[in-house]
Design a protein around this motif. Sequence first.
Motif: not given
Length: 181
Positions: A118-127, A177-181
């Motif tokens: 999972k991408e960090w930027l995608t998660t950030l935008i969705l959040s 439990g893995r860190a986002l990319r």
Amino acid sequence: MTQPHDPFRKDGDQPAAQQPGQYPPPAPGAGYSQQYGQPQAQQYGQPYGQQYGHPGFADPRATTYYLGYLGQEYGPYDYTALQQMASATRIKPDTTLRLADTQQYVLARDVPGVFSDKEWLTTLILSWLIGSLGIDRFYLGYTGLGILKLLTCGGFGIWALIDAVLVTMRKIPDSQGRALR
């Protein structure tokens, strides 16, 4: 008129009549292992059934890694140490790693299982945009929390705001439990 010497033709073979624009098939034994037009056997690549498709990663758990940072190498580290450093945010996805056995340089995000898919930027935008609907939690694999967040409209906005800040600070991992990319 004599014909020029053809290195692909054996002595005594007669040249076949050709029409302009057509080329004869290569002669057997002229450096070709099979007949012209026949499928070739796979001579390179990875054997079937290998779990990881990235070159150099037959089994990342059995490989030793060296961490490259500011022109210096640190290590050796094993696979579990890399996973722990990624979850503690001591290494980033763009950190350069060298495989000890092949001397190949790779990025930490390319080692299977160290970082999430999972991408960090995608998660950030969705959040930030639709976090009150729980879509960010569904994306990360937290289905139960996503449903709860959807039913409460993001905890009346408070939960959505807290999640957005936590995602911005890279404090929320994926469901494994893995860190986002």
